[in-house]
Design a protein around this motif. Sequence first.
Motif, PDB file in Angstrom:
ATOM      1  N   ILE A  54       8.560  -4.439  -7.228  1.00 57.64           N
ATOM      2  CA  ILE A  54       8.710  -4.243  -5.784  1.00 57.64           C
ATOM      3  C   ILE A  54       7.728  -3.168  -5.321  1.00 57.64           C
ATOM      4  N   GLY A  55       7.618  -2.087  -6.086  1.00 58.33           N
ATOM      5  CA  GLY A  55       6.661  -1.036  -5.751  1.00 58.33           C
ATOM      6  C   GLY A  55       5.238  -1.559  -5.737  1.00 58.33           C
ATOM      7  N   ALA A  56       4.880  -2.389  -6.718  1.00 60.08           N
ATOM      8  CA  ALA A  56       3.533  -2.973  -6.759  1.00 60.08           C
ATOM      9  C   ALA A  56       3.288  -3.836  -5.528  1.00 60.08           C
ATOM     10  N   ALA A  57       4.270  -4.652  -5.166  1.00 51.64           N
ATOM     11  CA  ALA A  57       4.120  -5.514  -3.991  1.00 51.64           C
ATOM     12  C   ALA A  57       3.937  -4.683  -2.723  1.00 51.64           C
ATOM     13  N   LEU A  58       4.720  -3.625  -2.584  1.00 46.88           N
ATOM     14  CA  LEU A  58       4.599  -2.756  -1.404  1.00 46.88           C
ATOM     15  C   LEU A  58       3.247  -2.051  -1.382  1.00 46.88           C
ATOM     16  N   SER A  59       2.805  -1.590  -2.549  1.00 48.97           N
ATOM     17  CA  SER A  59       1.507  -0.916  -2.630  1.00 48.97           C
ATOM     18  C   SER A  59       0.380  -1.859  -2.236  1.00 48.97           C
ATOM     19  N   HIS A  60       0.385  -3.057  -2.795  1.00 52.08           N
ATOM     20  CA  HIS A  60      -0.666  -4.025  -2.494  1.00 52.08           C
ATOM     21  C   HIS A  60      -0.620  -4.444  -1.031  1.00 52.08           C
ATOM     22  N   ARG A  61       0.577  -4.614  -0.505  1.00 51.77           N
ATOM     23  CA  ARG A  61       0.718  -4.973   0.909  1.00 51.77           C
ATOM     24  C   ARG A  61       0.089  -3.910   1.797  1.00 51.77           C
ATOM     25  N   GLY A  62       0.381  -2.644   1.500  1.00 58.26           N
ATOM     26  CA  GLY A  62      -0.190  -1.552   2.287  1.00 58.26           C
ATOM     27  C   GLY A  62      -1.704  -1.500   2.195  1.00 58.26           C
ATOM     28  N   LEU A  63      -2.226  -1.743   1.006  1.00 58.16           N
ATOM     29  CA  LEU A  63      -3.681  -1.735   0.835  1.00 58.16           C
ATOM     30  C   LEU A  63      -4.341  -2.891   1.570  1.00 58.16           C
ATOM     31  N   TRP A  64      -3.734  -4.052   1.536  1.00 54.43           N
ATOM     32  CA  TRP A  64      -4.305  -5.192   2.268  1.00 54.43           C
ATOM     33  C   TRP A  64      -4.248  -4.948   3.772  1.00 54.43           C
ATOM     34  N   GLN A  65      -3.176  -4.325   4.248  1.00 58.73           N
ATOM     35  CA  GLN A  65      -3.099  -3.986   5.673  1.00 58.73           C
ATOM     36  C   GLN A  65      -4.215  -3.022   6.049  1.00 58.73           C
ATOM     37  N   ARG A  66      -4.447  -2.011   5.211  1.00 59.02           N
ATOM     38  CA  ARG A  66      -5.516  -1.053   5.477  1.00 59.02           C
ATOM     39  C   ARG A  66      -6.872  -1.750   5.457  1.00 59.02           C
ATOM     40  N   THR A  67      -7.061  -2.677   4.538  1.00 56.98           N
ATOM     41  CA  THR A  67      -8.314  -3.422   4.447  1.00 56.98           C
ATOM     42  C   THR A  67      -8.551  -4.223   5.725  1.00 56.98           C
ATOM     43  N   LEU A  68      -7.509  -4.863   6.226  1.00 57.43           N
ATOM     44  CA  LEU A  68      -7.641  -5.634   7.464  1.00 57.43           C
ATOM     45  C   LEU A  68      -7.952  -4.740   8.658  1.00 57.43           C
ATOM     46  N   LEU A  69      -7.299  -3.586   8.713  1.00 58.73           N
ATOM     47  CA  LEU A  69      -7.511  -2.675   9.844  1.00 58.73           C
ATOM     48  C   LEU A  69      -8.894  -2.037   9.841  1.00 58.73           C
ATOM     49  N   THR A  70      -9.409  -1.704   8.660  1.00 58.65           N
ATOM     50  CA  THR A  70     -10.697  -1.024   8.583  1.00 58.65           C
ATOM     51  C   THR A  70     -11.875  -1.988   8.514  1.00 58.65           C
ATOM     52  N   GLY A  71     -11.616  -3.211   8.080  1.00 62.57           N
ATOM     53  CA  GLY A  71     -12.695  -4.174   7.904  1.00 62.57           C
ATOM     54  C   GLY A  71     -13.546  -3.905   6.674  1.00 62.57           C
ATOM     55  N   ARG A  72     -13.141  -2.925   5.875  1.00 56.69           N
ATOM     56  CA  ARG A  72     -13.869  -2.607   4.639  1.00 56.69           C
ATOM     57  C   ARG A  72     -13.403  -3.534   3.529  1.00 56.69           C
ATOM     58  N   PRO A  73     -14.322  -4.110   2.774  1.00 58.87           N
ATOM     59  CA  PRO A  73     -13.915  -4.966   1.652  1.00 58.87           C
ATOM     60  C   PRO A  73     -13.217  -4.132   0.580  1.00 58.87           C
ATOM     61  N   ALA A  74     -12.347  -4.770  -0.178  1.00 61.84           N
ATOM     62  CA  ALA A  74     -11.623  -4.055  -1.222  1.00 61.84           C
ATOM     63  C   ALA A  74     -11.318  -4.993  -2.374  1.00 61.84           C
ATOM     64  N   LEU A  75     -11.293  -4.435  -3.543  1.00 56.35           N
ATOM     65  CA  LEU A  75     -10.813  -5.101  -4.746  1.00 56.35           C
ATOM     66  C   LEU A  75      -9.659  -4.247  -5.229  1.00 56.35           C
ATOM     67  N   ILE A  76      -8.468  -4.774  -5.198  1.00 53.47           N
ATOM     68  CA  ILE A  76      -7.271  -3.993  -5.534  1.00 53.47           C
ATOM     69  C   ILE A  76      -6.857  -4.332  -6.953  1.00 53.47           C
ATOM     70  N   LEU A  77      -6.792  -3.293  -7.781  1.00 51.18           N
ATOM     71  CA  LEU A  77      -6.490  -3.469  -9.191  1.00 51.18           C
ATOM     72  C   LEU A  77      -5.355  -2.548  -9.627  1.00 51.18           C
ATOM     73  N   GLU A  78      -4.667  -2.926 -10.668  1.00 51.20           N
ATOM     74  CA  GLU A  78      -3.681  -2.054 -11.297  1.00 51.20           C
ATOM     75  C   GLU A  78      -4.405  -1.011 -12.144  1.00 51.20           C
ATOM     76  N   ASP A  79      -3.719   0.080 -12.476  1.00 50.03           N
ATOM     77  CA  ASP A  79      -4.383   1.161 -13.211  1.00 50.03           C
ATOM     78  C   ASP A  79      -4.530   0.900 -14.709  1.00 50.03           C
ATOM     79  N   ASP A  80      -4.151  -0.287 -15.160  1.00 53.28           N
ATOM     80  CA  ASP A  80      -4.341  -0.615 -16.575  1.00 53.28           C
ATOM     81  C   ASP A  80      -5.395  -1.704 -16.784  1.00 53.28           C
ATOM     82  N   VAL A  81      -6.192  -1.969 -15.766  1.00 56.19           N
ATOM     83  CA  VAL A  81      -7.216  -3.015 -15.829  1.00 56.19           C
ATOM     84  C   VAL A  81      -8.498  -2.457 -16.447  1.00 56.19           C
ATOM     85  N   THR A  82      -9.129  -3.278 -17.280  1.00 59.81           N
ATOM     86  CA  THR A  82     -10.446  -2.959 -17.798  1.00 59.81           C
ATOM     87  C   THR A  82     -11.414  -3.978 -17.239  1.00 59.81           C
ATOM     88  N   LEU A  83     -12.444  -3.498 -16.540  1.00 62.73           N
ATOM     89  CA  LEU A  83     -13.446  -4.386 -15.956  1.00 62.73           C
ATOM     90  C   LEU A  83     -14.583  -4.617 -16.932  1.00 62.73           C
TER      91      LEU A  83
END
Length: 83
Positions: A54-83
Amino acid sequence: NLDRQPDRYASFVRTNSRTGLVIERSAAAEGGSASEADRAAVAAIALYFTPGAIGAALSHRGLWQRTLLTGRPALILEDDVTL
């Protein structure tokens, strides 16, 4: 990532700094202490998932809302991801 887990963020930065991407941390939501309004925002999953999910869903939702409001592109990742 969660404010109470700075070591996970530090590990993420060490692991992924070679990508050349600009890494910006965002404080994750604590699903276990989410307000009723926040829980209602993710009601479709709130009945079936753990507080962490639930926390992850809320976090991602907030980040996507911020992305839409700012128009800045974003790649949202968890803190255990290796690129």
